[in-house]
Design an enzyme around this catalytic site. Sequence first.
Site, short mmCIF file in Angstrom:
data_model
loop_
_atom_site.label_atom_id
_atom_site.label_comp_id
_atom_site.label_asym_id
_atom_site.label_seq_id
_atom_site.Cartn_x
_atom_site.Cartn_y
_atom_site.Cartn_z
N ASN A 141 -2.58 2.77 3.43
CA ASN A 141 -1.78 3.92 3.50
C ASN A 141 -2.57 5.15 2.99
OD1 ASN A 141 0.43 3.30 5.27
ND2 ASN A 141 1.50 2.72 3.42
N ASP A 156 6.65 1.30 1.95
CA ASP A 156 6.54 0.27 0.94
C ASP A 156 7.04 0.82 -0.18
OD1 ASP A 156 3.93 0.87 2.39
OD2 ASP A 156 3.39 -1.12 1.69
N THR A 163 2.96 -6.12 2.84
CA THR A 163 3.21 -4.81 3.51
C THR A 163 2.13 -3.87 3.96
OG1 THR A 163 3.86 -3.82 1.58
CG2 THR A 163 5.47 -5.31 2.90
N ASP A 193 0.80 -1.18 -0.19
CA ASP A 193 -0.12 0.01 -0.14
C ASP A 193 0.94 1.27 -0.09
OD1 ASP A 193 -0.76 0.31 3.64
OD2 ASP A 193 0.77 -0.41 2.67
N PHE A 195 -1.05 -0.60 12.56
CA PHE A 195 -2.03 -0.35 11.58
C PHE A 195 -2.53 -1.51 10.54
CE2 PHE A 195 -4.33 2.43 8.92
CZ PHE A 195 -3.94 1.80 7.71
N ASN A 196 -1.47 -2.05 9.89
CA ASN A 196 -1.92 -3.11 9.04
C ASN A 196 -2.90 -4.24 9.42
OD1 ASN A 196 -0.36 -1.92 6.84
ND2 ASN A 196 1.36 -3.34 7.37
N HIS A 237 9.55 -0.13 8.18
CA HIS A 237 8.77 -1.43 8.29
C HIS A 237 8.90 -2.28 7.47
CE1 HIS A 237 6.74 0.81 11.81
NE2 HIS A 237 6.42 1.98 10.95
N ASP A 238 8.30 -1.83 6.08
CA ASP A 238 8.19 -2.76 4.85
C ASP A 238 9.27 -3.32 4.58
OD1 ASP A 238 5.33 -0.82 3.93
OD2 ASP A 238 5.57 -2.39 5.42
O1 RIB Z 1 2.17 0.12 10.76
C1 RIB Z 1 3.20 0.22 9.78
C2 RIB Z 1 2.64 -0.47 8.55
O2 RIB Z 1 1.55 0.38 8.20
C3 RIB Z 1 3.64 -0.18 7.10
O3 RIB Z 1 3.55 -1.06 6.48
C4 RIB Z 1 3.26 1.09 6.69
O4 RIB Z 1 3.45 1.17 5.37
C5 RIB Z 1 1.77 0.92 6.76
O5 RIB Z 1 1.18 0.30 5.88
CA CA Z 2 2.78 -0.56 4.17
#
Ligand code: RIB
Ligand code: CA
Length: 310
Positions: free
Chosen positions: A40, A16, A125, A11, A164-165, A238-239
């Site tokens: 996102n 990403d 991701t 996303d 979040f994901n 993160h990704d």
């Molecule tokens: O919490 C971080 C994740 O949420 C990452 O993948 C960021 O790109 C969002 O998608």
């Molecule tokens: Ca992401």
Amino acid sequence: MTPTRIILDCDPGHDDAIALLLALASPEVELLGVTTVSGNHTIARTTANALRLLEFLDRTDVPVAAGAAGPLVRPRVIAEYVHGVTGMDGPDLPPPVGAPIERHAVQYLADTIRGYDGKVTLVPTGPLTNIALLLAMYPDARPERIVLMGGAIGEGNRTPAAEFNIWADPEAARRVFESGIETTMIGLDVTHQALVTHAHAERLRVAGRVGKVVGELLDFYLRFHELRWPELGGSPMHDPVAVLEVIRPDLLDVRPARIDIDCGWEQGRGRTNVDYRDREDGLPPNNRVAVGIDAEAFAELLIERISTLG
Ligand code: RIB
Ligand code: CA
């Protein structure tokens, strides 16, 4: 060594985008395609961002398939507050010229996994909506492995309880974690150690045309983390850490774990309950979780690989 075939389900999204660059710059993997999901930002924005990034890299040979426009059950919530109105604010990349392929992301995932007899690793991701739909619609099209960025053993980021994901689509996450497919969770516990700083951004900015764009991505992304997560001292990648698990698993400490998803509607929504300590009355492991990372080696590898993209 034969490269691992991967599909990035993403996303974009600043991190990403950097994960996509890392995958393209790493001989350990063959990026078969990119599927996009709402997370996102809206599916239109995340898809446009994937397309324009691949066009900028002159890698339009990599197909982009657009996926779910929202979660399975919950109202869609996007993270514009983190990634800006375009979903990838910072660099002045032109809007995409091309378009995603005709097939929906879920159909593309099923066709590609079947085409390689399952010998494909999925690297989600973003929210796991596309993957959950794949499992529901095409149960025969099972990937070899799933390495996903999401969840947290400890504190969340969207809420104190949840990352979040997973928070965005908990039902999808539950279906993925309970699928029986070898799934590795790359959570905030390691991604909040995998930091890039302004110093890294400056090194990247002079590392070439692509490095300059990554520097501009980081200029924007760092501002959010300096405001909301100042104690980190940088922006968590993160990704890219999910891609790292495929290209350099030696830089991560991954353990068997029991991972259960809270699908409630209150404060626990989207929590990943992770037991990797073989607790009394605990359930046997059903997945794997990253608990440690060589953060310095990761940062150096990221800069080195992105610098090779010219
Ligand atoms: O919490 C971080 C994740 O949420 C990452 O993948 C960021 O790109 C969002 O998608
Ligand atoms: Ca992401």
